[in-house]
Structure formats: C-alpha cells, structure tokens
Design a protein around this motif. Structure first.
Motif, PDB file in Angstrom:
ATOM      1  N   ARG A   2       4.479   6.832   0.992  1.00  0.00           N
ATOM      2  CA  ARG A   2       5.110   7.174  -0.281  1.00  0.00           C
ATOM      3  C   ARG A   2       6.607   6.897  -0.191  1.00  0.00           C
ATOM      4  NH1 ARG A   2       3.930  10.198  -4.726  1.00  0.00           N
ATOM      5  NH2 ARG A   2       5.655  11.269  -5.775  1.00  0.00           N
ATOM      6  N   CYS A   3       7.163   6.424  -1.291  1.00  0.00           N
ATOM      7  CA  CYS A   3       8.595   6.140  -1.360  1.00  0.00           C
ATOM      8  C   CYS A   3       9.119   6.646  -2.700  1.00  0.00           C
ATOM      9  CB  CYS A   3       8.852   4.635  -1.213  1.00  0.00           C
ATOM     10  SG  CYS A   3      10.604   4.184  -1.259  1.00  0.00           S
ATOM     11  N   VAL A   4      10.183   7.441  -2.650  1.00  0.00           N
ATOM     12  CA  VAL A   4      10.771   8.035  -3.849  1.00  0.00           C
ATOM     13  C   VAL A   4      12.178   7.466  -4.040  1.00  0.00           C
ATOM     14  CG1 VAL A   4      11.458  10.173  -4.997  1.00  0.00           C
ATOM     15  CG2 VAL A   4       9.430  10.140  -3.528  1.00  0.00           C
ATOM     16  N   VAL A   5      12.456   6.990  -5.237  1.00  0.00           N
ATOM     17  CA  VAL A   5      13.758   6.418  -5.567  1.00  0.00           C
ATOM     18  C   VAL A   5      14.370   7.236  -6.701  1.00  0.00           C
ATOM     19  CG1 VAL A   5      14.994   4.383  -6.378  1.00  0.00           C
ATOM     20  CG2 VAL A   5      13.019   4.121  -4.888  1.00  0.00           C
ATOM     21  N   GLU A   6      15.625   7.604  -6.534  1.00  0.00           N
ATOM     22  CA  GLU A   6      16.361   8.325  -7.572  1.00  0.00           C
ATOM     23  C   GLU A   6      17.678   7.610  -7.840  1.00  0.00           C
ATOM     24  OE1 GLU A   6      16.864  12.310  -6.303  1.00  0.00           O
ATOM     25  OE2 GLU A   6      14.801  12.927  -6.761  1.00  0.00           O
ATOM     26  N   LEU A   7      18.066   7.565  -9.106  1.00  0.00           N
ATOM     27  CA  LEU A   7      19.314   6.937  -9.510  1.00  0.00           C
ATOM     28  C   LEU A   7      20.043   7.917 -10.422  1.00  0.00           C
ATOM     29  CD1 LEU A   7      21.002   4.355  -9.335  1.00  0.00           C
ATOM     30  CD2 LEU A   7      19.820   3.539 -11.382  1.00  0.00           C
ATOM     31  N   VAL A   9      16.924   6.463  -1.708  1.00  0.00           N
ATOM     32  CA  VAL A   9      15.598   5.931  -1.376  1.00  0.00           C
ATOM     33  C   VAL A   9      15.085   6.705  -0.166  1.00  0.00           C
ATOM     34  CG1 VAL A   9      14.241   3.906  -0.765  1.00  0.00           C
ATOM     35  CG2 VAL A   9      16.260   3.652  -2.223  1.00  0.00           C
ATOM     36  N   GLU A  10      13.999   7.426  -0.352  1.00  0.00           N
ATOM     37  CA  GLU A  10      13.450   8.255   0.717  1.00  0.00           C
ATOM     38  C   GLU A  10      11.971   7.959   0.892  1.00  0.00           C
ATOM     39  OE1 GLU A  10      12.914  13.014   1.892  1.00  0.00           O
ATOM     40  OE2 GLU A  10      14.394  12.364   0.394  1.00  0.00           O
ATOM     41  N   ASP A  11      11.542   7.766   2.144  1.00  0.00           N
ATOM     42  CA  ASP A  11      10.129   7.530   2.431  1.00  0.00           C
ATOM     43  C   ASP A  11       9.634   8.559   3.432  1.00  0.00           C
ATOM     44  OD1 ASP A  11      10.183   6.426   5.321  1.00  0.00           O
ATOM     45  OD2 ASP A  11      11.656   5.152   4.317  1.00  0.00           O
ATOM     46  N   ASP A  12       8.316   8.620   3.572  1.00  0.00           N
ATOM     47  CA  ASP A  12       7.711   9.588   4.487  1.00  0.00           C
ATOM     48  C   ASP A  12       7.213   8.926   5.766  1.00  0.00           C
ATOM     49  OD1 ASP A  12       5.623   8.137   3.493  1.00  0.00           O
ATOM     50  OD2 ASP A  12       4.421   9.853   2.845  1.00  0.00           O
ATOM     51  N   GLY A  13       7.803   7.780   6.110  1.00  0.00           N
ATOM     52  CA  GLY A  13       7.354   7.064   7.295  1.00  0.00           C
ATOM     53  C   GLY A  13       8.114   7.455   8.542  1.00  0.00           C
ATOM     54  N   GLY A  28       0.801  -1.221   0.000  1.00  0.00           N
ATOM     55  CA  GLY A  28       0.000   0.000   0.000  1.00  0.00           C
ATOM     56  C   GLY A  28       0.830   1.265   0.000  1.00  0.00           C
ATOM     57  N   VAL A  29       2.069   1.195  -0.497  1.00  0.00           N
ATOM     58  CA  VAL A  29       2.955   2.354  -0.547  1.00  0.00           C
ATOM     59  C   VAL A  29       3.037   2.845  -1.987  1.00  0.00           C
ATOM     60  CG1 VAL A  29       5.284   3.214  -0.095  1.00  0.00           C
ATOM     61  CG2 VAL A  29       4.291   1.468   1.393  1.00  0.00           C
ATOM     62  N   THR A  30       2.832   4.140  -2.196  1.00  0.00           N
ATOM     63  CA  THR A  30       2.964   4.730  -3.518  1.00  0.00           C
ATOM     64  C   THR A  30       4.437   4.852  -3.870  1.00  0.00           C
ATOM     65  OG1 THR A  30       0.914   5.975  -3.226  1.00  0.00           O
ATOM     66  CG2 THR A  30       2.409   6.715  -4.965  1.00  0.00           C
ATOM     67  N   ALA A  31       4.845   4.290  -5.001  1.00  0.00           N
ATOM     68  CA  ALA A  31       6.253   4.248  -5.390  1.00  0.00           C
ATOM     69  C   ALA A  31       6.505   5.215  -6.540  1.00  0.00           C
ATOM     70  CB  ALA A  31       6.660   2.834  -5.791  1.00  0.00           C
ATOM     71  N   ASP A  32       7.519   6.058  -6.386  1.00  0.00           N
ATOM     72  CA  ASP A  32       7.989   6.951  -7.446  1.00  0.00           C
ATOM     73  C   ASP A  32       9.360   6.456  -7.871  1.00  0.00           C
ATOM     74  OD1 ASP A  32       8.648   8.926  -9.174  1.00  0.00           O
ATOM     75  OD2 ASP A  32       8.471  10.593  -7.755  1.00  0.00           O
ATOM     76  N   LEU A  33       9.425   5.709  -8.979  1.00  0.00           N
ATOM     77  CA  LEU A  33      10.638   5.014  -9.380  1.00  0.00           C
ATOM     78  C   LEU A  33      11.243   5.655 -10.618  1.00  0.00           C
ATOM     79  CD1 LEU A  33       9.451   1.318  -9.004  1.00  0.00           C
ATOM     80  CD2 LEU A  33      10.503   2.792  -7.284  1.00  0.00           C
TER      81      LEU A  33
END
Length: 408
Positions: free
Chosen positions: A320-325, A340-344, A279-284
């Motif tokens: 929400r989880c945001v991943v940047e490469l 990798v950054e989350d709002d938890g 149930g986590v929104t992923a920004d990949l």
C-alpha cells in the motif's frame, strides 16, 4: 534507496491478458492452466469409466468419446490462436460437442450429464448473443430429456448450473469485448495526444524561429550587398544578426526547458499506472489545484513524486502507498508539502533530517539538491510501518488543502 527506472511491461507480462490471444508459449500455458481447472466436471465420467461398470468395448469407446469431446472443447476455447476459425466451423464444432454429449449420456449413463455444462459454456462464448440466448436454454432442455433415460434427478440438479454458467459466460464475453475496445480506445487516445503534441511543437518552433530566421536571412543579404563598399554598415548588420541569433537560442532553450519540465498531475496519473502494475494499492489525492504555484516548485514536486514511486515499486516490496498533497502556512511563508508513505521494507536511501545514521542514496541526494534549488526541502526515512518521503516547496499563497489532508 537508489534511483532506478520504473518497471517496464515485464511485470505486467506475468498477468493473463484479458481478451487477447497469447503472445508466446508461456502465456498460452498460463491460459491453458486456467482452462484445465474447469475440466473438473469431467471427474464423474472419468470415475465412471475407471470403475469397471462397463464392458471393455464400452469402456474403450467411452474413453475415445471423452477424448474427442475434450479435443473439440479445447479447439473451441483456443479457436482464435493461429488461424482463427470462421463462423460455420465454430457452429459445426458446437453441434458436434452437443451430439457427443447426448450420445455418451445415452450410452454410458447419467454420470455423463456434466458434459452439458461444457456445451452450455461453448454456446455462451462462441455464438452471437442473439443465438446464445436460445441455445443455452435449449442445451438445458436437451439435458433434461436425456436425463429421462435414467438420470432424471441428476439432470434436475444440473439444469440450473447449465443455464446460469452459460449466461454467465455471455457476460464474461461482453466484458472481454469491452476490455478490448477500451484498450484500443486508450491506444487511439494516446496516438492522438502524441499527434497533438507534435503539432504543438511545430507551432511553437514556427513562432519561435520563423521571425528570427527571416530577420537573420534579410540582414545577411543586406550585409552581403554592403560589402565591400560599406564595411561599417555591414558590420552593424552582422552585429544585429548575432544579437537576433543569441535571442533565438535563448527562446529555444526556454521552450525546451518547458517541454522537459514534469507536471504534477501527469506524474500522479503515471504513479497510479505504475503502482497498479506492481500490485500496490494506491491512495492518491484528488487532482491538485496548483493555481499560483511557481512552475519551478511544481516541477520539483513532480520529480520528488517520480523518485518516490520508483523507490516504492523497485525496492520497498510494499502493498500500500499513501500520497498526500497539502498547503501549509509556516514562518517562512506558505509551502506545498508532498508526502509519500508506503508499508514496505524501504531501503537505504535517506537524507539529512531522516533516520539517524542512514546513508543518502544517489537518487534522494540528487532530489534533495533539486528541491533546495527551488527553495524547498526533503525528508525521507523509515517510519514505524514503512518508509516515508516528505518534499516541501514554496507556494505562492496559503490556501485550503489540495489532497486528503488540510492545513493544520
């Protein structure tokens, strides 16, 4: 944060499985709950019976008729549980549902016209499309004709709902069918991929060991023939056998290491599935271009991504989880940076260079050691709105951005 395995299907088990029969009583109860909500259109008949406007005999008959109607409707809804009903049985039940709706409306008044909504739903969900496309309008026409008996205005108000909800259910049915077909196709693709991997493993083992084992066999036979007359030559053959076997062992170990090495693209795909299930929104980022990146660096980043996802799913409680490469140019040369950054709420795991005073978790400590062996580094700790993990490894050349951000 400590390293735990990714969640299994237990979390997904709480979701109602679209297009599949319930696997247990709990799933059946959840589906029944959703179905009971749509029995709201029975409130008008129930209120009519409870108001006392009818004789006791008519009221008793009304309750029996309503119970029979609901029983038939639920039988159609759960027709695929246990032993599935065949086509003629389903058609007979839908006809019985329509007859009951007509009889109850003519006998007890326009308050019962809402029953035709369920008849329309049954037509849309049980009949083939070519049949549903004419039985749904036929249900609306039947309701209008029954409404002429004393509830014409009520019938006019419901006719659009009867038609729309019937055709909407045909769309839902098609969606469910598509979902089932996609699920089967995904399982087939996974099976084909597994078969292809087994074939690749068989080919690699044959290429690696076929020549070596044949040579060992040949030299063993030669050594046996040379004994006891030519012990020096036999000893040379045995030495050759030892050398060949050692090289074969090295080749096998290298191959196994390659099989076990995680790939960043595969971890990104697995991350999407794991976060969605949690149930986590992923920004990949887009699919990474890893041309020129050493395998050791890619493997280290893949392990970092796996650890980060494990912590997000198991410990953070994030939404929400945001991943940047990104590729970056530093004084020590080009590096590949994974963020990798989350709002938890995060956890207790961090590494040196992160939040002061925090204690490294076992998972992150091992990950930091793995990155150091690859010539990289790890930073992890609390940020203003959650938790952030940054892994850096050497890259072969400085190029443009791989993900959602660019080189500064």
């Amino acid at each position: 944060m400590t390293e735990d395995p990714l969640p299994d299907d237990a979390r997904a088990g709480w979701l109602v499985r679209t297009g599949q029969s319930p696997r247990n009583v709990r799933e059946a109860l959840r589906k029944a709950m959703w179905i009971v909500i749509w029995l709201v259109f029975l409130s008008s008949p129930v209120h009519d019976l409870a108001s006392g406007h009818h004789t006791p005999a008519a009221t008793a008959a009304g309750w029996l008729g309503l119970a029979a109607f609901v029983a038939i409707y639920l039988t159609l809804v759960f027709r695929n549980m246990g032993r599935a009903l065949n086509g003629p049985a389903v058609a007979a039940l839908v006809v019985a549902l329509g007859v009951l709706a007509v009889v109850l409306c003519l006998s007890l008044g326009p308050s019962w016209l809402g029953l035709f909504v369920y008849v329309s739903v049954a037509c849309g969900t049980t009949f083939p499309l070519r049949v549903a496309y004419w039985t749904i309008p036929l249900t609306a026409v039947a309701m209008l004709l029954v409404g002429l008996h004393g509830g014409e205005q009520d019938a006019r108000n419901l006719v659009l709902l009867v038609v729309l909800i019937g055709f909407a259910m045909t769309g839902v049915r098609q969606l469910v069918r598509t979902t089932v077909e996609l699920r089967k196709a995904r399982a087939t693709v996974a099976q084909l991929a597994a078969n292809e991997e087994r074939l690749r493993l068989a080919r690699d083992l044959h290429d690696l060991l076929g020549h070596s084992l044949s040579l060992i066999t040949l030299k063993s036979e030669l050594a046996g023939r040379m004994l006891p007359d030519h012990p020096e030559k036999a000893a040379q053959q045995v030495a050759d056998i030892e050398q060949v076997s050692r090289q074969a062992l090295v080749d096998v170990r290298e191959a196994v290491t390659g099989y076990r090495r995680p790939r960043l693209a595969g971890e990104l795909a697995g991350m999407q599935v794991a976060l969605t299930a949690a149930g986590v929104t992923a920004d990949l980022p887009a699919e990474p271009d890893l041309d020129g990146v050493p395998e050791e660096s890619e493997s280290a980043l893949a392990w970092a991504l796996r650890e980060a996802v494990t912590n997000v799913v198991r410990h953070s409680g994030a939404r929400r989880c945001v991943v940047e490469l990104v590729r970056r140019q530093t004084l020590d040369g080009p590096v590949l940076e994974l963020s990798v950054e989350d709002d938890g709420s995060g956890g207790s795991g961090s590494t040196p260079g992160s939040t002061p005073g925090s204690t490294p978790g076992n998972g992150l400590t091992g990950l930091a050691e793995r990155l150091e062996k690859a010539g990289g580094s790890l930073e992890a700790g609390r940020v203003r709105r959650g938790f952030r993990l940054v892994a850096r490894v050497p890259a072969a050349s400085a190029r443009g951005p791989l993900g959602t951000a660019g080189t500064p």
